[in-house]
Design a protein around this motif. Structure first.
Motif, short mmCIF file in Angstrom:
data_model
loop_
_atom_site.label_atom_id
_atom_site.label_comp_id
_atom_site.label_asym_id
_atom_site.label_seq_id
_atom_site.Cartn_x
_atom_site.Cartn_y
_atom_site.Cartn_z
N ILE A 90 0.84 -1.20 0.00
CA ILE A 90 0.00 0.00 0.00
C ILE A 90 0.87 1.25 0.00
CG2 ILE A 90 -1.78 1.25 1.30
CD1 ILE A 90 -2.48 -1.54 2.54
N SER A 91 0.46 2.25 -0.76
CA SER A 91 1.23 3.50 -0.82
C SER A 91 1.03 4.32 0.45
CB SER A 91 0.84 4.32 -2.05
OG SER A 91 -0.54 4.62 -2.04
N LEU A 92 2.06 5.06 0.82
CA LEU A 92 2.05 5.84 2.05
C LEU A 92 0.92 6.87 2.07
CD1 LEU A 92 3.34 6.72 4.75
CD2 LEU A 92 4.95 8.12 3.42
N ASP A 93 0.62 7.46 0.94
CA ASP A 93 -0.42 8.49 0.92
C ASP A 93 -1.79 7.93 1.29
OD1 ASP A 93 -0.19 7.18 -1.71
OD2 ASP A 93 -1.82 8.49 -2.30
N ARG A 94 -2.02 6.64 1.07
CA ARG A 94 -3.31 6.04 1.39
C ARG A 94 -3.48 5.78 2.88
NH1 ARG A 94 -4.48 0.81 -1.83
NH2 ARG A 94 -6.51 1.10 -0.84
N LEU A 111 5.95 13.06 1.48
CA LEU A 111 5.28 12.67 0.24
C LEU A 111 5.51 13.69 -0.87
CD1 LEU A 111 1.92 11.33 1.71
CD2 LEU A 111 3.62 9.99 0.45
N THR A 120 7.26 6.66 -5.67
CA THR A 120 6.15 6.30 -4.80
C THR A 120 6.69 5.59 -3.56
OG1 THR A 120 4.63 6.06 -6.66
CG2 THR A 120 4.01 4.97 -4.60
N LEU A 121 6.30 6.08 -2.41
CA LEU A 121 6.67 5.42 -1.15
C LEU A 121 5.54 4.49 -0.72
CD1 LEU A 121 8.19 8.43 0.83
CD2 LEU A 121 9.39 6.70 -0.52
N ARG A 122 5.89 3.29 -0.33
CA ARG A 122 4.92 2.30 0.11
C ARG A 122 5.23 1.89 1.54
NH1 ARG A 122 1.82 0.81 -4.14
NH2 ARG A 122 2.60 1.42 -6.19
N SER A 128 0.58 -0.68 7.59
CA SER A 128 -0.16 -1.42 6.57
C SER A 128 -1.28 -2.26 7.19
CB SER A 128 0.81 -2.32 5.79
OG SER A 128 0.12 -3.12 4.85
N CYS A 148 10.62 1.55 -0.86
CA CYS A 148 10.74 2.36 -2.07
C CYS A 148 11.49 1.56 -3.13
CB CYS A 148 11.41 3.70 -1.79
SG CYS A 148 12.95 3.58 -0.89
N TYR A 149 11.19 1.86 -4.37
CA TYR A 149 11.68 1.09 -5.51
C TYR A 149 12.40 2.02 -6.49
CZ TYR A 149 8.38 -2.45 -3.78
OH TYR A 149 7.68 -3.35 -3.00
#
Length: 225
Positions: A90-94, A111, A120-122, A128, A148-149
């Motif tokens: 899940i992305s951090l913003d969610r 963010l 995108t940070l997850r 989570s 992060c990727y």
């Protein structure tokens, strides 16, 4: 169906899949697993264990912390055909809405700066699980476990620098995931970058964990272009 095996990916089981794992569950965790099945919550992909057949996937479930601070963790091995779907972490913003308000300003800034880097940070771990279940996983001493990727060596440097800088304001932890889908704790990577002894780092893959030289991991950016 192609099954994503990357660590920390979310894995939904079919009803037949849930039935197939009940004999793996300790009696004390049966109620937890039954709730997971009823509410169709996902498990989390984890490292493939030695001795588990290649036609099975290793996943896990963690219940909310008990009063004594311990958290029930249930490792499972499921048939590949028991997976109904998978998604990326899940992305951090969610998840920001379920995290303590004292973190919101810092996360918002993080963010924004990550967006400027087009990254995108997850998340994984307690943030989570709390988002998925709505149950209280995050405690006063909890970390925000970031994934992060980065796609290039320059992105890797910038995002680790950003996390290192932001860790002064937020309890950040977590991993950077290389193009090979192997991961290193970003704090360990940052420390190794600033050492002069050719230090190795602990690499966490889908099937094993091992020590590797930093240059070996940096080379994966070139070989996956």
């Amino acid at each position: 169906m192609t099954i994503m095996l990357n660590r920390h990916f979310l894995v939904w089981l079919s009803s037949e899949g849930w039935d197939s794992v009940m004999n793996q569950v300790h009696p004390g965790n049966v109620t937890l697993i039954e709730e997971w099945c009823t509410k169709d919550w996902p498990a989390i992909a984890r490292r493939h264990e030695v001795g588990i057949a290649e036609d099975q996937i290793c996943v896990g479930i963690a219940g909310p912390p008990r009063d004594d601070g311990t958290r029930p963790r249930v490792p499972l091995a499921i048939p590949r055909d028991a997976v109904s779907r998978t998604t990326a972490p899940i992305s951090l913003d969610r998840v920001i809405s379920v995290l303590p308000t004292r973190w919101h300003d810092g996360i918002t800034t993080l963010l924004q700066e990550a967006a400027n880097l087009n990254i995108t940070l997850r998340v994984y771990g307690s943030a989570s699980w709390q988002f998925i279940t709505g149950q209280p996983y995050v405690r006063n001493n909890s970390d925000i476990d970031i994934l992060c990727y980065p796609r290039t060596q320059e992105e890797l440097k910038r995002i680790v620098d950003l996390l290192d800088h932001t860790a002064d304001q937020l309890p950040l932890d977590g991993e950077v995931v290389f193009p090979s889908m192997e991961a290193v704790a970003w704090k360990e990577w940052q420390a190794a970058r600033h050492s002069n002894d050719g230090r190795r780092v602990l690499v966490k893959g889908c099937h094993k964990a091992y020590l590797a030289k930093m240059d070996t991991l940096l080379h994966t950016f070139e070989t996956t272009q």
